[in-house]
Write a protein that holds these residues in place. Structure first.
Motif, PDB file in Angstrom:
ATOM      1  N   ASN A 770       0.486 -38.783  46.890  1.00 32.13           N
ATOM      2  CA  ASN A 770       1.376 -37.654  46.318  1.00 32.13           C
ATOM      3  C   ASN A 770       0.545 -37.308  45.151  1.00 32.13           C
ATOM      4  O   ASN A 770       1.445 -37.284  44.080  1.00 32.13           O
ATOM      5  N   GLU A 797       8.750 -39.750  51.141  1.00 37.21           N
ATOM      6  CA  GLU A 797       7.543 -39.386  52.031  1.00 37.21           C
ATOM      7  C   GLU A 797       6.426 -39.689  51.316  1.00 37.21           C
ATOM      8  O   GLU A 797       6.298 -39.348  49.879  1.00 37.21           O
ATOM      9  N   THR A 799       2.193 -38.663  50.729  1.00 34.95           N
ATOM     10  CA  THR A 799       1.026 -37.970  51.334  1.00 34.95           C
ATOM     11  C   THR A 799      -0.176 -38.598  50.779  1.00 34.95           C
ATOM     12  O   THR A 799      -0.420 -38.581  49.733  1.00 34.95           O
ATOM     13  N   SER A 819       0.688 -38.298  56.314  1.00 33.21           N
ATOM     14  CA  SER A 819       1.764 -38.405  55.744  1.00 33.21           C
ATOM     15  C   SER A 819       2.556 -39.726  56.422  1.00 33.21           C
ATOM     16  O   SER A 819       2.509 -39.973  57.538  1.00 33.21           O
TER      17      SER A 819
END
Length: 823
Positions: A770, A797, A799, A819
């Motif tokens: 993220n 989520e 990433t 992801s």
């Protein structure tokens, strides 16, 4: 003494001339005998283009051949100093040593390579050391005679511990051509510290040659040359007596019209000599001016009905047809030529040959001709005393250049007198009259750059403590000059205080660390030395690297893009003196618009405009005259910027700097700049490939040899480009058994593998989640395994991004993402 040499008896009375006693003694010079080459150098007779040394050469010959002391010789221009260099080289070769010849200009190193083919024919190797990329270390190591500029020798001595430049410590004799360049504002300090450093590294014999200089004893003191090997040959040793004077012209308000006023004045001075079948050499300020002055002079010669030209010479007409320069081809048939460093080698050679033969009677040239080629004329006129320097704006021509050019007047064996004039504005007349009357004392230029050169010595490790600082300074010409002229220079305690203050400033600014009396370089100081940066520029680049580090933080408001890097380079101290002429300002604005850093002045904005437009090969016509010089200096600074960021900041920003550097160098779009990473692909080939839709090395490999030929490359080139492209890295990222989901609060350690199946390369590897950095490390790929923590966080989520950046290759940064849902 080597057994090949016959002991040389001094052809003048013993003792040899002292440095304090000018060798110009009229009762002696006319009766001084000369020495035959074969008599004293039977094994090297073919190395000289004549059979007998002249009076000056014969007088200095015993000091060069019978002794091993350092030698300093000042003598009038065109008196034959090159033969003294060759004498010193012959003695070195006979003793199985290596000679280094320091030529004052890059253009002259190539002249020596051609001129000294006669040494090659005798079985000795002559090697001209050029740029970093072109250097052949094996040839340099095996060379018997090395030819370098002071700047190249400076680079070599700074890097002497590397395998590429270790050859510099094997030098047994260093010949300094035109040592009076110590007084040059831009280049003098480099020559001074380079020779001092070379003497500390390998202590070669030094033979320093110079035009006439009043304070030769200061140079001799610097080089520890004894009285017996220090010679001041005066005007009596000039092959042809010189009548030099100053002529003025009426200065107008239009600089363009003033050029023609000075040209007509120059033709007035040259005309009587041309009518008497003499020749004239007119020096102007720029390459383009040589061409324009020659064109205008041809028209004026017709108006004045001056008998010139060789249009009836059928053979000459045929030879002239082979010239590659169209304007020159038309001009020489009328007896008018021009000469500058930008002409093709063959064209220059023909112009020189025809001038020596008298087929060209009027020659326009830049100052380069005065320093290198032995091309005297009965009449010499300096039309321009000011010149436009791309980095400095309008500047006065160096007094050294003026004296060197005037010294070309008078053809030995043809003229009883040489005539030389400086054409200048009335306000400058007294200045040039004083120069002609008193000459120019040689001064040290080290003081203005003392901090940078002291930092370089500390970075090289030649200075370890405070006491070493004064020991180093005592080896410089600056120190020798301070002893003879204490009122003009710091001396005694003042000198010690100045050096102490300079050292303290280096410590305060982060270039040097001091612990008690011990000093050592920081990484910043080493980088500044490696790239020959002004220290303010090094500090500026370190700040940019710090900004790049901040920009890597997702919470930071700082950002860095290509234009930020270009702006940092354009604002470097090295470009402080660049000026923007009024006709260039509109072109600069057309490139930059209104969004320009307020800290840049007009000249620096011009630099930025040249760099930004150069990235796409669209430099405006108005900026092209200065663009090449500015771009070459900027490329050195961009290379420095890349290494600063590579050392002190993240790899992806070093890669950005590398890509910007490649775009400025090759003038290619951002999407195709990766092509220049392929060895042998420059702007031309990259343009062909990009036009065919091949914008990356991977595209080149996929296209294959047939595809490259269809893109416009020849069969042989296509084969080599394809082979070189396959040597670049080919990256794959293996995520392994990477999860697609993770429960809140859980923590799972996984590994991601980065593989390179192509050529090895240094890369910066980085993993973020993220946008936040999790792992970063440098690697030589290979294969590298990166630990990745997958954790159940507050976010819905995660990433994960793996980034592979090449800090030294203009390849695009490679990124892949995965992801993971948190549920």
């Amino acid at each position: 003494m080597h057994p090949l040499f016959t002991h040389v008896r001094s052809p003048i009375e013993t003792p040899l001339p002292s440095r304090n006693r000018d060798c110009d003694v009229s009762s002696r010079t006319d009766s001084e005998p000369t020495v035959a080459v074969a008599e004293v150098l039977p094994e090297f007779a073919d190395a000289f283009p004549f059979e007998e040394f002249n009076r000056m050469q014969s007088a200095a010959l015993p000091a060069l051949l019978n002794r091993d002391d350092n030698v300093v010789v000042s003598a009038p221009t065109a008196s034959g100093k090159t033969a003294l260099a060759e004498l010193a080289i012959c003695k070195t070769l006979a003793e199985d040593g290596t000679a280094l010849f320091l030529a004052p200009l890059r253009a002259l190193t190539n002249e020596k390579e051609s001129e000294w083919e006669r040494f090659e024919e005798m079985g000795y190797s002559v090697y001209v050391v050029t740029g970093e990329r072109d250097l052949n270390p094996r040839r340099a190591e095996r060379a018997d005679i090395l030819v370098m500029t002071p700047e190249k020798a400076d680079s070599a001595t700074r890097k002497h511990e590397t395998s590429r430049y270790s050859f510099i410590t094997d030098v047994d004799c260093c010949v300094i051509d035109e040592v009076h360049l110590l007084d040059s504002d831009r280049r003098g300090a480099v020559l001074e510290v380079t020779v001092s450093r070379l003497r500390r590294l390998c202590d070669p014999r030094v033979v320093a040659l110079s035009a006439t200089m009043p304070n030769i004893d200061d140079v001799a003191d610097w080089l520890d040359a004894p009285d017996e090997t220090t010679f001041a040959f005066g005007e009596k040793y000039r092959p042809v007596p010189l009548n030099a004077d100053v002529k003025t012209y009426s200065h107008g308000e239009n600089a363009f019209a003033d050029k023609y006023r000075r040209l007509y004045r120059a033709l007035d001075l040259a005309e009587p000599h041309i009518r008497e079948e003499g020749q004239a050499l007119v020096f102007v300020s720029s390459r383009q001016d040589t061409v324009q002055a020659a064109k205008k002079a041809r028209d004026e010669i017709v108006e004045r009905d001056i008998p010139m030209g060789a249009r009836g010479d059928y053979d000459f007409h045929n030879d002239a047809a082979d010239l590659s320069n169209d304007t020159l081809r038309q001009s020489v048939l009328d007896g008018v030529g021009f000469h500058h460093a930008g002409l093709a080698r063959e064209d220059k050679n023909k112009v020189e040959q025809w001038f020596k033969q008298g087929k060209i009677q009027l020659l326009f040239s830049t100052s380069t001709l005065a320093w290198g080629v032995n091309l005297p004329a009965r009449c010499v006129v300096i039309r321009d005393t000011k010149l436009h320097d791309p980095l400095e704006g309008e500047v006065d021509m160096s007094p050294l250049d003026v004296l060197q050019m005037l010294g070309r007047a008078g053809r030995p064996g043809y003229d009883d007198m040489g005539y030389a004039w400086v054409v200048c504005d009335r306000s400058d007349a007294d200045k040039y009259r004083r120069l002609l009357r008193d000459g120019k004392e040689i001064e040290s230029r080290l003081a203005a750059e003392l901090d940078a050169h002291l930092n370089a010595e500390i970075a090289l490790g030649t200075i370890d403590d405070v006491d070493d600082v004064m020991d180093w300074l005592s080896t410089t010409f600056y120190y020798a000059r301070s002893q003879s002229a204490p009122n003009e220079y710091d001396a005694g305690s003042d000198l010690r205080n100045r050096v102490s203050d300079t050292l303290s400033a280096l410590v305060d600014e982060g270039f040097v660390e001091q612990d008690g009396l011990n000093v050592e370089p920081t990484r910043l100081g080493q980088l500044a030395s490696k790239f020959y940066l002004r220290l303010s520029t090094a500090r500026r680049f370190a700040d940019v690297a710090e900004r790049c580090q901040d920009a890597a933080d997702p919470d930071s408001a700082v950002s860095v893009d290509a234009d930020d890097l270009l702006t940092a380079v354009a604002g470097a101290t090295e470009f402080d003196s660049v000026s923007a002429r009024s006709d260039e300002e509109d072109a600069v604005h057309a490139v930059l618009g209104d969004s320009v850093d307020d800290s840049l002045d007009a000249g620096q904005r011009k630099v930025l405009a040249i760099l930004r437009s150069g990235m796409t090969g669209t430099t405006p016509t108005e900026l092209k005259s200065d663009a090449w010089v500015i771009r070459q200096n900027a490329l050195r600074l961009l290379a420095a910027m890349r290494e600063f960021v590579d050392t002190l900041g993240p790899a992806r920003y070093a890669n950005l700097a590398c890509r910007v550097e490649a775009r400025v160098e090759h003038g290619i779009s951002a999407d195709a700049v990766g092509l220049t990473a392929i060895d042998g692909v420059g702007s031309g080939r990259a343009g062909k490939l990009a036009a065919a839709g091949l914008t990356s090395p991977a595209d080149v490999v996929e296209a294959g040899e047939d595809g490259l030929v269809r893109a416009g490359l020849s069969d042989g080139v296509a084969e080599q480009v394809l082979a070189n492209a396959r040597e670049l890295p080919v990256i794959s990222i293996d995520w392994g058994d990477f999860p697609g989901t993770i429960a809140p609060g859980d923590n799972d350690m996984r590994e991601v593998t980065v593989r390179n199946t192509g050529g090895s390369a240094r890369a910066g590897l980085r993993v973020t989640v993220n946008g936040r950095e999790m792992t970063a490390k440098p690697s030589y790929l290979g294969e590298a395994t990166l630990p990745v923590a997958v954790f159940g966080a507050d976010a819905d989520e995660l990433t994960f991004t793996v980034e592979v950046a090449f800090p030294a290759l203009p390849l695009p940064t490679i990124t892949e993402t995965r992801s993971v849902l948190v549920r």
